[in-house]
Motif scaffolding. Structure first.
Motif, short mmCIF file in Angstrom:
data_model
loop_
_atom_site.label_atom_id
_atom_site.label_comp_id
_atom_site.label_asym_id
_atom_site.label_seq_id
_atom_site.Cartn_x
_atom_site.Cartn_y
_atom_site.Cartn_z
N PRO A 67 -9.14 -14.08 8.87
CA PRO A 67 -9.20 -15.55 8.95
C PRO A 67 -10.16 -16.15 7.92
O PRO A 67 -9.90 -17.22 7.37
N VAL A 68 -11.27 -15.45 7.64
CA VAL A 68 -12.23 -15.93 6.63
C VAL A 68 -11.58 -15.90 5.25
O VAL A 68 -11.71 -16.84 4.46
N VAL A 69 -10.87 -14.80 4.97
CA VAL A 69 -10.19 -14.68 3.67
C VAL A 69 -9.13 -15.77 3.54
O VAL A 69 -9.02 -16.43 2.50
N ASN A 70 -8.35 -15.97 4.59
CA ASN A 70 -7.30 -17.01 4.56
C ASN A 70 -7.91 -18.39 4.37
O ASN A 70 -7.32 -19.25 3.69
N ASN A 128 -11.86 -18.60 -6.88
CA ASN A 128 -10.82 -17.77 -7.50
C ASN A 128 -11.39 -16.44 -7.97
O ASN A 128 -10.79 -15.38 -7.75
N GLU A 129 -12.54 -16.48 -8.62
CA GLU A 129 -13.16 -15.25 -9.10
C GLU A 129 -13.55 -14.34 -7.94
O GLU A 129 -13.40 -13.12 -8.01
N GLN A 130 -14.04 -14.96 -6.86
CA GLN A 130 -14.42 -14.17 -5.69
C GLN A 130 -13.20 -13.49 -5.07
O GLN A 130 -13.25 -12.30 -4.73
N LEU A 131 -12.10 -14.23 -4.93
CA LEU A 131 -10.89 -13.66 -4.34
C LEU A 131 -10.30 -12.57 -5.23
O LEU A 131 -9.88 -11.51 -4.75
N ILE A 132 -10.27 -12.82 -6.54
CA ILE A 132 -9.71 -11.84 -7.47
C ILE A 132 -10.53 -10.55 -7.45
O ILE A 132 -9.98 -9.44 -7.51
N ALA A 133 -11.84 -10.69 -7.33
CA ALA A 133 -12.71 -9.51 -7.37
C ALA A 133 -12.75 -8.77 -6.04
O ALA A 133 -12.74 -7.53 -6.00
N GLN A 137 -10.53 -5.12 -3.23
CA GLN A 137 -11.48 -4.18 -2.63
C GLN A 137 -11.30 -4.13 -1.12
O GLN A 137 -11.31 -3.05 -0.51
N LEU A 138 -11.14 -5.31 -0.51
CA LEU A 138 -10.95 -5.36 0.94
C LEU A 138 -9.69 -4.60 1.35
O LEU A 138 -9.71 -3.83 2.31
N LEU A 139 -8.60 -4.81 0.61
CA LEU A 139 -7.35 -4.13 0.94
C LEU A 139 -7.47 -2.62 0.71
O LEU A 139 -6.96 -1.83 1.50
#
Length: 208
Positions: A67-70, A128-133, A137-139
């Motif tokens: 939920p935090v990622v979404n 965007n940079e945080q999500l891309i980086a 890794q999370l997955l």
């Protein structure tokens, strides 16, 4: 699984127990119910706490991250829409100013829009940079994270199956030797299917 088995065992025990309680079927049904109860009160409850600790709780913790990622993805999407609107506004204002060759009625609008654009772009770039980086890794970490839980689940299922086999083996002694032989040879399935076919042919079951 034990809850479903318990309901089934109760039903079978009542079904056979309604007649001759000393019959082979009644004794087998009672033995089956006792074995299921032992599984439920014994190994089932013994495994309940470690199952929650090693499987359900880690799964819940992992699910809590998404939920935090979404939320971050949604927030980034909002910034994209804002950026698109501001870029269109900026372009339109610029073209209009060139065409009419005179100052805007409100000269503060364009600098204000530019500032909003810059602020939105800064937030967007950060998200965007945080999500891309971090999203890859999370997955990627899901597999090593769940490895211990998966192993624990398999071990507990094996333990439950072993205990269940041991308990159910004790029920076999209430059956006639011929029943066990028919089961081993595969003939018991044919006998059951023959009885089912007779039931299908009854008028109450839609037979002709």
């Amino acid at each position: 699984m034990t809850a479903a088995q318990t309901r089934l065992a109760d039903t079978i025990d009542m079904f056979y127990g309604a007649g001759d309680k000393t019959s082979e079927g009644a004794m087998a049904a009672h033995a089956y119910k006792r074995a299921v109860d032992d599984l439920d009160t014994g190994i089932g409850r013994e495994l309940d706490a470690p199952y929650r600790t090693t499987v359900m709780e880690p799964l819940g913790k992992m699910n809590a991250y998404f939920p935090v990622v979404n939320e971050h993805i949604t927030k980034r999407g909002k910034k994209v829409r804002l950026l698109c609107w501001l870029l269109d506004y900026d372009s339109a204002r610029s073209r209009m100013n060139k065409l009419i060759a005179k100052p805007s009625e409100d000269p503060t609008k364009l600098p204000k829009a530019q500032q909003e654009h810059d602020d939105a772009k800064e937030v967007f770039d950060m998200l965007n940079e945080q999500l891309i980086a971090e999203l890859p890794q999370l997955l990627d970490l899901r597999v090593p994270y769940f490895d211990p839980s998966f192993e624990a689940m398999i071990r507990m299922q094996c333990k439950f199956a072993e205990e269940g086999y041991e308990k159910m083996s004790g029920v076999q002694r209430y059956f006639d030797d011929s029943v066990r032989d028919d089961y081993a040879s595969g003939q018991l399935d044919s006998q059951v299917e023959a009885v089912l076919q007779e039931m299908r042919e009854l008028s109450i079951c839609g037979g002709s």
